[in-house]
Design a protein around this motif. Sequence first.
Motif, mmCIF file in Angstrom:
data_model
loop_
_atom_site.group_PDB
_atom_site.id
_atom_site.type_symbol
_atom_site.label_atom_id
_atom_site.label_comp_id
_atom_site.label_asym_id
_atom_site.label_seq_id
_atom_site.Cartn_x
_atom_site.Cartn_y
_atom_site.Cartn_z
ATOM 1 N N ALA A 139 -19.884 3.316 8.661
ATOM 2 C CA ALA A 139 -19.232 4.630 8.039
ATOM 3 C C ALA A 139 -17.725 3.847 8.114
ATOM 4 N N ASP A 140 -17.084 3.243 8.999
ATOM 5 C CA ASP A 140 -15.861 2.816 8.945
ATOM 6 C C ASP A 140 -15.740 1.767 7.685
ATOM 7 N N PHE A 141 -16.695 0.820 7.344
ATOM 8 C CA PHE A 141 -16.432 0.026 6.371
ATOM 9 C C PHE A 141 -16.432 0.811 4.916
ATOM 10 N N THR A 142 -17.209 1.892 4.927
ATOM 11 C CA THR A 142 -17.265 2.844 3.756
ATOM 12 C C THR A 142 -15.825 3.541 3.352
ATOM 13 N N LYS A 143 -15.515 4.082 4.697
ATOM 14 C CA LYS A 143 -14.195 4.702 4.307
ATOM 15 C C LYS A 143 -13.061 3.674 3.794
ATOM 16 N N ALA A 144 -13.081 2.546 4.348
ATOM 17 C CA ALA A 144 -12.112 1.516 3.949
ATOM 18 C C ALA A 144 -12.316 1.038 2.700
ATOM 19 N N GLY A 145 -13.412 1.304 1.946
ATOM 20 C CA GLY A 145 -13.736 0.906 0.536
ATOM 21 C C GLY A 145 -14.106 -0.438 0.466
ATOM 22 N N LEU A 146 -14.541 -1.217 1.707
ATOM 23 C CA LEU A 146 -15.015 -2.525 1.649
ATOM 24 C C LEU A 146 -16.471 -2.880 0.763
ATOM 25 N N PHE A 147 -17.315 -1.752 0.594
ATOM 26 C CA PHE A 147 -18.402 -2.051 0.012
ATOM 27 C C PHE A 147 -18.240 -2.050 -1.459
ATOM 28 N N ASP A 148 -17.223 -1.253 -1.884
ATOM 29 C CA ASP A 148 -16.789 -1.111 -3.609
ATOM 30 C C ASP A 148 -15.776 -2.260 -3.996
ATOM 31 N N ARG A 149 -14.892 -2.790 -3.007
ATOM 32 C CA ARG A 149 -13.995 -3.808 -3.446
ATOM 33 C C ARG A 149 -14.665 -4.929 -3.547
ATOM 34 N N LYS A 150 -15.011 -5.712 -4.576
ATOM 35 C CA LYS A 150 -15.547 -6.926 -4.854
ATOM 36 C C LYS A 150 -14.888 -8.296 -5.082
ATOM 37 N N GLY A 151 -13.514 -7.991 -5.293
ATOM 38 C CA GLY A 151 -12.896 -9.071 -5.663
ATOM 39 C C GLY A 151 -13.271 -9.864 -6.762
ATOM 40 N N HIS A 152 -12.631 -11.099 -6.905
ATOM 41 C CA HIS A 152 -13.041 -11.662 -8.399
ATOM 42 C C HIS A 152 -13.790 -12.877 -8.227
ATOM 43 N N GLY A 153 -14.743 -12.769 -7.385
ATOM 44 C CA GLY A 153 -15.593 -13.982 -6.777
ATOM 45 C C GLY A 153 -16.505 -14.053 -7.713
ATOM 46 N N CYS A 154 -17.017 -12.947 -8.374
ATOM 47 C CA CYS A 154 -18.200 -13.198 -9.741
ATOM 48 C C CYS A 154 -17.681 -14.062 -10.594
ATOM 49 N N ALA A 155 -16.359 -13.588 -11.408
ATOM 50 C CA ALA A 155 -15.885 -14.282 -12.548
ATOM 51 C C ALA A 155 -15.475 -15.856 -12.096
ATOM 52 N N ALA A 156 -15.017 -15.967 -10.940
ATOM 53 C CA ALA A 156 -14.773 -17.419 -10.568
ATOM 54 C C ALA A 156 -15.859 -18.166 -10.594
ATOM 55 N N THR A 157 -17.185 -17.565 -9.988
ATOM 56 C CA THR A 157 -18.481 -18.341 -9.923
ATOM 57 C C THR A 157 -18.703 -18.439 -11.507
#
Length: 472
Positions: free
Chosen positions: A113-131
């Motif tokens: 629940a804490d990670f969800t509220k902090a938006g961690l599951f939604d923020r993915k960064g740009h790792g996919c683009a770099a890969t």
Amino acid sequence: MVAVKEAAAGMKAAEKKTAPEDRRVTSAEMAKHSGEGDLWVAVQGKVYDVTSWLPHHPGGDLPLLSLAGQDVTDAFVAYHPSSAWRVLDRYRVATLSDYAVSEVSRDYRRLVADFTKAGLFDRKGHGCAATLLSMCALLGGSLWLVLATASFAAHMCAAAMLGFLWMQSGFLGHDSGHYPVMVRSSKGLNRAVQLVAGNCVAGISIGWWKRNHNAHHIACNSLDHDPDVQHMPLFAVSPRLFASLTSAFYRRAMRFDAAARLLVSYQHWTFYPVMCVARANLFAQSLLLLLDEGTRVPGRMAELAGVAVFWLWYPWLVSRLPGGAGERAAFVLVSFAVTGIQHVQFCLNHFSAGTYVGRPRGDDWFQKQTRGTLDVACPPWMDWFHGGLQFQVEHHLFPRLPRCHLRRVAPVVRELCRKHGLPYQRCGFWEANVRTIRTLRDAAMKARAVAAAGGPPPKNLNLLWEAVNTHG
């Protein structure tokens, strides 16, 4: 007889009239509904009949079958976003009268629940683009070295680059199976990334991987339910496999016959050589699933088309090598051996961790995941090499968490393990290799003892079939 049928019909009618929130069942009663044709699960004390949902479950049928008849709250919150809760309502049939939550589960759900509220599951960064950019660079470089040069050393360098390309495609395919990897969440775009990275570039069916990997996560290190620790007749991570257990994933006995006793006896020596060519088994497993019409594979034709693309470009590239059969064989072996590093990485996280026999239980999710996994310590600048797999404990607890956040949440997970007296296994890359080889050697010595004591002759021995059905 007529009276009995009428009474039964009356009871069913009465059950239907009773509102789900008013109907009470115990855990023992729910456990009776644990078959493929009658499957109940409970989430936060609410009981759901998901029998009709089983063929349509996006994660496949195996996770539901493994946890059938149990409270699955921890697994549910680990794997599903908040939107999935709305789907459950239509399947509710009762309320669990003896529902209880352990302190470990309560703390775990609070973290989710804490990670969800902090938006961690939604923020993915740009790792996919770099890969994706690195994959394009590796593929372009290897093509240029093969097509534009005549140097044997350059061609072997191209083969090594392909190996690293497949490693990065494997990490990206792994992530895309757990969550939408693009910054803008889109099922269509995520599916395209899966097919390109997995099927087209690497020749591995993403459908096969998801079916296999979901079963692994749900039944982490169960010797008879987790396909990632089922490598008979080549490897046995525990002497308990000597009992010829039946694999719930492959639905066949993992026979510990004369051939297995011989191969397992030397597994600590054959481990790395086998990992160098283990990719061939993944090709075979992908084709076996895609050509098996008895198993549901979403988007089967797209999967087959993607694999076909790989089998067009890779053999063509090998055929362009000017050095004849010897150079071409060396090219294939080098490319396979380099990506074999990733196969070793997969094994390091689990081979030396705790194992058990039987179905996973829904009430010890946190405990099973921490006991069956091992973190590999590395500096941040080496994260590209491990692709997030170095934080295996964190990944197993929060499979939807993008890899860019795993290092951040690791201290929180360690503290929770310390609070509840649970193991948090972590060591360096080389020590993880030592632990793995030690585990294999211990089982090998026990296999030699079994062989020395003698045993019944093997029945219906078919080494080719056993080898094809050994997960790499």
